[in-house]
Design a protein around this motif. Structure first.
Motif, PDB file in Angstrom:
ATOM      1  N   MET A 194       9.044  14.255  -5.662  1.00  0.00           N
ATOM      2  CA  MET A 194       9.600  12.910  -5.829  1.00  0.00           C
ATOM      3  C   MET A 194       8.829  11.929  -4.957  1.00  0.00           C
ATOM      4  N   ALA A 195       8.626  10.727  -5.461  1.00  0.00           N
ATOM      5  CA  ALA A 195       7.937   9.704  -4.688  1.00  0.00           C
ATOM      6  C   ALA A 195       8.896   9.095  -3.681  1.00  0.00           C
ATOM      7  N   ASP A 196       8.495   9.095  -2.400  1.00  0.00           N
ATOM      8  CA  ASP A 196       9.349   8.562  -1.341  1.00  0.00           C
ATOM      9  C   ASP A 196       9.094   7.074  -1.095  1.00  0.00           C
ATOM     10  N   THR A 197       7.864   6.635  -1.266  1.00  0.00           N
ATOM     11  CA  THR A 197       7.501   5.241  -1.033  1.00  0.00           C
ATOM     12  C   THR A 197       6.207   4.964  -1.777  1.00  0.00           C
ATOM     13  N   ASN A 198       5.716   3.752  -1.703  1.00  0.00           N
ATOM     14  CA  ASN A 198       4.505   3.392  -2.425  1.00  0.00           C
ATOM     15  C   ASN A 198       3.442   2.857  -1.478  1.00  0.00           C
ATOM     16  N   ALA A 199       2.187   3.130  -1.841  1.00  0.00           N
ATOM     17  CA  ALA A 199       1.062   2.484  -1.176  1.00  0.00           C
ATOM     18  C   ALA A 199       0.641   1.306  -2.047  1.00  0.00           C
ATOM     19  N   LYS A 200       0.129   0.276  -1.433  1.00  0.00           N
ATOM     20  CA  LYS A 200      -0.303  -0.900  -2.196  1.00  0.00           C
ATOM     21  C   LYS A 200      -1.823  -1.020  -2.104  1.00  0.00           C
ATOM     22  N   LEU A 201      -2.456  -1.187  -3.248  1.00  0.00           N
ATOM     23  CA  LEU A 201      -3.901  -1.321  -3.330  1.00  0.00           C
ATOM     24  C   LEU A 201      -4.225  -2.631  -4.041  1.00  0.00           C
ATOM     25  N   THR A 202      -5.048  -3.441  -3.402  1.00  0.00           N
ATOM     26  CA  THR A 202      -5.452  -4.702  -4.017  1.00  0.00           C
ATOM     27  C   THR A 202      -6.883  -4.584  -4.521  1.00  0.00           C
ATOM     28  N   VAL A 203      -7.085  -4.844  -5.829  1.00  0.00           N
ATOM     29  CA  VAL A 203      -8.402  -4.773  -6.453  1.00  0.00           C
ATOM     30  C   VAL A 203      -8.634  -6.076  -7.210  1.00  0.00           C
ATOM     31  N   ASN A 204      -9.670  -6.801  -6.780  1.00  0.00           N
ATOM     32  CA  ASN A 204     -10.000  -8.075  -7.438  1.00  0.00           C
ATOM     33  C   ASN A 204      -8.783  -9.009  -7.533  1.00  0.00           C
ATOM     34  N   GLY A 205      -8.018  -9.036  -6.459  1.00  0.00           N
ATOM     35  CA  GLY A 205      -6.872  -9.937  -6.410  1.00  0.00           C
ATOM     36  C   GLY A 205      -5.615  -9.396  -7.047  1.00  0.00           C
ATOM     37  N   GLU A 206      -5.711  -8.274  -7.780  1.00  0.00           N
ATOM     38  CA  GLU A 206      -4.543  -7.662  -8.409  1.00  0.00           C
ATOM     39  C   GLU A 206      -4.006  -6.562  -7.489  1.00  0.00           C
ATOM     40  N   GLU A 207      -2.677  -6.527  -7.322  1.00  0.00           N
ATOM     41  CA  GLU A 207      -2.061  -5.520  -6.464  1.00  0.00           C
ATOM     42  C   GLU A 207      -1.447  -4.410  -7.318  1.00  0.00           C
ATOM     43  N   TYR A 208      -1.717  -3.170  -6.922  1.00  0.00           N
ATOM     44  CA  TYR A 208      -1.192  -2.012  -7.635  1.00  0.00           C
ATOM     45  C   TYR A 208      -0.367  -1.172  -6.675  1.00  0.00           C
ATOM     46  N   GLU A 209       0.758  -0.689  -7.156  1.00  0.00           N
ATOM     47  CA  GLU A 209       1.604   0.199  -6.364  1.00  0.00           C
ATOM     48  C   GLU A 209       1.303   1.641  -6.753  1.00  0.00           C
ATOM     49  N   LEU A 210       0.942   2.422  -5.745  1.00  0.00           N
ATOM     50  CA  LEU A 210       0.584   3.825  -5.959  1.00  0.00           C
ATOM     51  C   LEU A 210       1.626   4.697  -5.255  1.00  0.00           C
ATOM     52  N   PRO A 211       2.358   5.508  -5.997  1.00  0.00           N
ATOM     53  CA  PRO A 211       3.399   6.333  -5.388  1.00  0.00           C
ATOM     54  C   PRO A 211       2.835   7.293  -4.342  1.00  0.00           C
ATOM     55  N   ILE A 212       3.529   7.423  -3.227  1.00  0.00           N
ATOM     56  CA  ILE A 212       3.191   8.421  -2.202  1.00  0.00           C
ATOM     57  C   ILE A 212       4.143   9.594  -2.400  1.00  0.00           C
ATOM     58  N   ILE A 213       3.574  10.767  -2.609  1.00  0.00           N
ATOM     59  CA  ILE A 213       4.370  11.952  -2.917  1.00  0.00           C
ATOM     60  C   ILE A 213       4.317  12.924  -1.751  1.00  0.00           C
ATOM     61  N   GLU A 214       5.469  13.358  -1.293  1.00  0.00           N
ATOM     62  CA  GLU A 214       5.575  14.300  -0.181  1.00  0.00           C
ATOM     63  C   GLU A 214       5.735  15.726  -0.700  1.00  0.00           C
ATOM     64  N   GLY A 215       4.960  16.649  -0.148  1.00  0.00           N
ATOM     65  CA  GLY A 215       5.164  18.061  -0.424  1.00  0.00           C
ATOM     66  C   GLY A 215       6.088  18.654   0.615  1.00  0.00           C
ATOM     67  N   THR A 216       6.310  19.960   0.576  1.00  0.00           N
ATOM     68  CA  THR A 216       7.144  20.607   1.591  1.00  0.00           C
ATOM     69  C   THR A 216       6.378  20.794   2.895  1.00  0.00           C
ATOM     70  N   LEU A 217       5.041  20.921   2.805  1.00  0.00           N
ATOM     71  CA  LEU A 217       4.170  21.037   3.972  1.00  0.00           C
ATOM     72  C   LEU A 217       2.894  20.244   3.701  1.00  0.00           C
ATOM     73  N   GLY A 218       2.202  19.884   4.759  1.00  0.00           N
ATOM     74  CA  GLY A 218       0.907  19.241   4.586  1.00  0.00           C
ATOM     75  C   GLY A 218       0.976  17.738   4.414  1.00  0.00           C
ATOM     76  N   ARG A 219      -0.187  17.157   4.203  1.00  0.00           N
ATOM     77  CA  ARG A 219      -0.292  15.711   4.071  1.00  0.00           C
ATOM     78  C   ARG A 219       0.376  15.223   2.792  1.00  0.00           C
ATOM     79  N   PRO A 220       0.973  14.038   2.820  1.00  0.00           N
ATOM     80  CA  PRO A 220       1.426  13.422   1.574  1.00  0.00           C
ATOM     81  C   PRO A 220       0.209  13.029   0.737  1.00  0.00           C
ATOM     82  N   VAL A 221       0.407  12.895  -0.560  1.00  0.00           N
ATOM     83  CA  VAL A 221      -0.696  12.504  -1.437  1.00  0.00           C
ATOM     84  C   VAL A 221      -0.362  11.191  -2.132  1.00  0.00           C
ATOM     85  N   ILE A 222      -1.386  10.425  -2.425  1.00  0.00           N
ATOM     86  CA  ILE A 222      -1.225   9.154  -3.130  1.00  0.00           C
ATOM     87  C   ILE A 222      -1.563   9.378  -4.599  1.00  0.00           C
TER      88      ILE A 222
END
Length: 426
Positions: free
Chosen positions: A1-29
């Motif tokens: 499940m996505a816990d929060t979002n990362a925001k990426l701005t490209v050419n003035g447009e903002e995109y929300e990228l879900p941050i997904i948590e595993g049970t161990l290790g780094r979260p992934v975007i």
């Protein structure tokens, strides 16, 4: 499940990228939304990309930790048999007594290979590398187990895994016997998995009372366990990628064997012995290590791309190595040479500061050499052991919806240009 979002701005447009948590290790975007931006992500070697979700194996390279289904590798290697670990990789938990007996019996029932496969071996030169033979004969299993194979069917998935794990030692031993010009030895179902492999490797029809050495059998079983799986490495990723097309699973495992054969992957323990040949004698070790420090030569069997600390498999393998060498009383100059390298690497600040500790390839190569297994068979044994991990990942993928693998690229070739007839080309 996505816990929060990362925001990426490209050419003035903002995109929300879900941050997904595993049970161990780094979260992934989750970068799937980049498709809308007109951009791809660029990650040579997949160093920071997680193309799959898996519950099988977890590695923490900083801590030097390796878990199979949550179980630490050292606890598995020191307390469980390889087939128990294979069961856990496939099913999620270690088997209870009844499940263990049932699984072991199913493996024993499928150790033999179709007699027609003998003719496949006869098509190879006697000096063919055993890994070349393994790619061919394992892939050839597709011709024997193709009809009525439906990997959406749980029973079909189970029998496929059992067949592969059961037959791999038989095919590996046959590859060795063929290269030696010796008769094939059929599997004995009264032996354990590791014991049976050693029997098929070293016994002959004249050895009516063949017995294995308990220390060697335990060492071989640990080698199998320590190589059973290692997360999304090159060969496992190859198996998954091939499997994502719906290809026959035996062909997918053959693809994994081909990927494993590379010297940067499964061929590393072979490279250790080749390095020892180049060094020659113990007297040459100090000079060689100085060349390593000045980056004139590469030190094989030390350090690891994933582990930034000590390889947790190497700790178990070193103890096993010491046991084997003591039990066999081997007096081999090459093994003395290896021990001299180990001593310097464990004591010299240069290697300690850079975490260049001996890895599992270093010790497994020494053990296999002491047992009498030729260098050309080292990677074959790695493939035998890794089969349980490969098929576990492949069947995990097939047990849920999945997408065909299709990476993108950064194209740097010619732009569009017109065709020129041959007589007009400069």
């Amino acid at each position: 499940m996505a816990d929060t979002n990362a925001k990426l701005t490209v050419n003035g447009e903002e995109y929300e990228l879900p941050i997904i948590e595993g049970t161990l290790g780094r979260p992934v975007i989750d970068v799937a939304a980049l498709q809308e931006s007109g951009f791809w992500s660029y990650d040579p070697g997949f160093k920071v990309t997680a193309p799959v979700e898996s519950k099988i194996t977890y590695i923490d390279g900083g801590k030097g930790e390796l878990l199979h289904r949550g179980y630490p590798i050292d606890e598995l290697a020191n307390n469980a048999e390889y087939l128990e670990v294979a069961y856990a990789l496939l099913n999620g938990d270690l088997p209870n007594a009844e499940q263990k007996a049932d699984f072991f019996e199913k493996i024993r029932e499928h150790t033999a290979v179709h007699d027609q496969l003998r003719k496949f071996f006869e098509g190879f030169r006697r000096d063919a590398h055993p890994m070349a033979i393994m790619v061919g004969v394992v892939g050839a299993l597709s011709a024997f187990y193709h009809d009525n194979l439906d990997l959406s069917n749980e029973e079909h998935r189970e029998i496929t895994a059992i067949r592969l794990i059961a037959k791999m030692p038989t095919l590996a031993a046959m590859s060795y016997k063929y290269s030696q010009g010796e008769p094939f030895m059929y599997p004995r179902n009264d032996f354990s998995y590791a014991e049976n492999f050693l029997y098929m490797m070293f016994a002959t029809p004249a050895d009516v009372d063949y017995q294995t050495n308990d220390v060697i059998t335990r060492a071989m079983d640990k080698i199998f366990t320590l190589h059973a799986d290692h997360e999304q490495n090159a060969s496992t990723s190859t198996v998954r990628l091939a499997g994502s097309t719906g290809a026959n699973p035996y062909a997918c495992i053959a693809a994994g064997i081909a990927a494993l054969w590379g010297p940067s992957h499964g061929g590393a323990n072979e490279a250790v012995l080749e390095m020892l040949d180049e060094i020659g004698t113990v007297e040459n070790v100090p000079e060689f290590m100085e060349k390593v420090k000045s980056r004139e030569v590469k030190l094989m069997g030390f350090g690891h791309r994933v582990y930034k600390n000590f390889d947790p498999r190497a700790k178990v393998m070193k103890e096993t190595c010491d046991e084997v060498l003591e039990a066999l009383g081997v007096n081999d100059p090459k093994l003395e040479l290896a021990m001299a390298l180990e001593k310097i690497a464990l004591e010299d600040p240069f290697f300690i500061e850079r975490n260049l500790y001996p890895n599992v390839d270093f010790y497994s190569g020494i053990i296999l050499k002491a047992i009498g297994i030729p260098t050309s068979m080292f990677t074959v044994i790695f493939a035998l052991a890794r089969t349980s991990g490969w098929i576990s990942h492949l069947l995990e993928m097939h047990s849920a919806p999945y997408k065909i693998g299709r990476p993108r690229q950064l194209y740097t070739g010619e732009t569009r240009r017109d065709f020129v007839k041959v007589e007009d080309r400069k």
